[in-house]
Design an enzyme around this catalytic site. Structure first.
Site, PDB file in Angstrom:
ATOM      1  N   GLU A 220       1.038  10.173  -6.137  1.00 25.95           N
ATOM      2  CA  GLU A 220      -0.290   9.649  -6.474  1.00 25.95           C
ATOM      3  C   GLU A 220      -1.030   9.177  -5.227  1.00 25.95           C
ATOM      4  O   GLU A 220      -2.214   9.457  -5.042  1.00 25.95           O
ATOM      5  CB  GLU A 220      -0.166   8.489  -7.473  1.00 25.95           C
ATOM      6  CG  GLU A 220       0.283   8.879  -8.872  1.00 25.95           C
ATOM      7  CD  GLU A 220       1.805   8.937  -9.042  1.00 25.95           C
ATOM      8  OE1 GLU A 220       2.263   9.162 -10.161  1.00 25.95           O
ATOM      9  OE2 GLU A 220       2.519   8.763  -8.022  1.00 25.95           O
TER      10      GLU A 220
ATOM     11  N   LYS B 257       2.604  -5.582  10.409  1.00 25.23           N
ATOM     12  CA  LYS B 257       2.816  -6.641  11.397  1.00 25.23           C
ATOM     13  C   LYS B 257       4.176  -6.468  12.071  1.00 25.23           C
ATOM     14  O   LYS B 257       5.177  -6.198  11.413  1.00 25.23           O
ATOM     15  CB  LYS B 257       2.714  -8.005  10.732  1.00 25.23           C
ATOM     16  CG  LYS B 257       1.317  -8.318  10.200  1.00 25.23           C
ATOM     17  CD  LYS B 257       1.238  -9.706   9.601  1.00 25.23           C
ATOM     18  CE  LYS B 257      -0.171  -9.988   9.092  1.00 25.23           C
ATOM     19  NZ  LYS B 257      -0.276 -11.331   8.472  1.00 25.23           N
TER      20      LYS B 257
ATOM     21  N   GLU C  15      -0.517  10.130  -2.172  1.00 19.26           N
ATOM     22  CA  GLU C  15      -0.803  11.277  -1.311  1.00 19.26           C
ATOM     23  C   GLU C  15      -2.115  11.939  -1.703  1.00 19.26           C
ATOM     24  O   GLU C  15      -2.941  12.269  -0.841  1.00 19.26           O
ATOM     25  CB  GLU C  15       0.341  12.285  -1.407  1.00 19.26           C
ATOM     26  CG  GLU C  15       0.190  13.489  -0.492  1.00 19.26           C
ATOM     27  CD  GLU C  15       1.424  14.373  -0.499  1.00 19.26           C
ATOM     28  OE1 GLU C  15       1.386  15.434   0.145  1.00 19.26           O
ATOM     29  OE2 GLU C  15       2.439  13.987  -1.131  1.00 19.26           O
TER      30      GLU C  15
ATOM     31  N   ASP D 240       5.724   1.132   1.958  1.00 22.89           N
ATOM     32  CA  ASP D 240       4.905   0.046   2.507  1.00 22.89           C
ATOM     33  C   ASP D 240       5.045   0.037   4.028  1.00 22.89           C
ATOM     34  O   ASP D 240       6.159  -0.055   4.539  1.00 22.89           O
ATOM     35  CB  ASP D 240       5.378  -1.287   1.928  1.00 22.89           C
ATOM     36  CG  ASP D 240       4.429  -2.445   2.219  1.00 22.89           C
ATOM     37  OD1 ASP D 240       3.770  -2.422   3.284  1.00 22.89           O
ATOM     38  OD2 ASP D 240       4.350  -3.364   1.393  1.00 22.89           O
TER      39      ASP D 240
ATOM     40  N   ASN E 186      16.518  -3.238  -6.121  1.00 18.73           N
ATOM     41  CA  ASN E 186      16.112  -3.365  -4.722  1.00 18.73           C
ATOM     42  C   ASN E 186      16.918  -2.394  -3.853  1.00 18.73           C
ATOM     43  O   ASN E 186      18.146  -2.315  -3.984  1.00 18.73           O
ATOM     44  CB  ASN E 186      16.345  -4.808  -4.256  1.00 18.73           C
ATOM     45  CG  ASN E 186      15.658  -5.126  -2.943  1.00 18.73           C
ATOM     46  OD1 ASN E 186      15.599  -4.303  -2.040  1.00 18.73           O
ATOM     47  ND2 ASN E 186      15.142  -6.343  -2.833  1.00 18.73           N
TER      48      ASN E 186
ATOM     49  N   GLU F 102      14.948   8.956  -4.828  1.00 13.99           N
ATOM     50  CA  GLU F 102      13.680   8.582  -4.211  1.00 13.99           C
ATOM     51  C   GLU F 102      13.590   7.067  -4.211  1.00 13.99           C
ATOM     52  O   GLU F 102      13.665   6.434  -5.267  1.00 13.99           O
ATOM     53  CB  GLU F 102      12.491   9.170  -4.970  1.00 13.99           C
ATOM     54  CG  GLU F 102      11.155   8.837  -4.299  1.00 13.99           C
ATOM     55  CD  GLU F 102       9.939   9.245  -5.112  1.00 13.99           C
ATOM     56  OE1 GLU F 102       8.846   9.304  -4.524  1.00 13.99           O
ATOM     57  OE2 GLU F 102      10.071   9.483  -6.331  1.00 13.99           O
TER      58      GLU F 102
END
Length: 212
Positions: A192, A122, A194, A118, A96, A44
């Site tokens: 959480e 933009k 969701e 996220d 990362n 995940e």
């Protein structure tokens, strides 16, 4: 959403090497040796506080899971859940997602989960979205042949962008729900975010896509 900094988080993560892999590059190609049992590996990306990951691991003891989260002040909460419940088929990586090729061999992962990533709304930030073609190329490299991505979000714009991105990459759309919680999908384990967004009346979008 801004998260409260926890200056003690890094130290706590280091205190539990049985769950948190400090140097994951050392296990590239050898992840089956890290877990108690040799079984399929699901990861995940953006595991957050760990509700989905721990729920999946408990529901599927025949699968090994790795939660990947960049922010140590967040992943330490996932660690707390794992410690409390002593879940053997989970490991965590505080790294990362850009660097996944450094940690996994080609074809070493069976499935990727992306939950409430996220949205980077933009246009100029589109390349940062975890469903952008650059990231799809990374996932394709580490996944088995015909490997899958399972994706959930409450953000309609991100979901539409992602469906287009998957399609343009040549992936197969196996399942698409525009309102997950009012669908016939069984076995959904909430994150959480969701639960929070759903309680506000937001629709939850979900899809399963496969590399050809």
């Amino acid at each position: 959403m801004r998260q409260r900094n926890k200056p003690w988080a890094k130290e706590k993560l280091a205190d539990y090497p049985q769950y948190v892999i400090a140097s994951p590059d050392q296990f590239k190609g050898k992840w089956h040796d890290v877990f108690e049992k040799k079984q399929p590996l699901h990861i995940e990306i953006g595991t957050g506080k760990g509700r989905f990951l721990t729920g999946m691991a408990k529901a599927n003891p025949d699968i090994n899971y790795i939660g990947i989260e960049l922010q140590d002040s967040i992943i330490v909460t996932a660690l707390d859940k794992i410690i409390e419940e002593e879940i053997p088929n989970i490991k965590l990586m505080n790294v990362n997602a850009e660097d996944l090729r450094e940690f996994f061999e080609k074809g070493e992962v069976d499935r990727v989960y992306l939950n409430f990533s996220d949205p980077w709304p933009k246009t100029r930030h589109a390349k940062r979205r975890l469903t952008f073609k650059h990231f799809l190329n990374i996932y394709e490299d580490i996944l088995i042949d015909n490997g899958e991505i399972h994706f959930k979000t409450d953000n309609q714009g991100l979901f539409e962008f992602s469906l287009m991105s998957f399609s343009e990459y040549g992936m197969l759309l196996k399942y698409v729900s525009l309102d997950l919680h009012n669908s016939d999908f069984e076995g959904n384990i909430m994150t959480e975010y969701e639960e929070k967004f759903s309680n506000k009346g937001n629709r939850i979008y979900r899809c399963e896509v496969q590399f050809k």
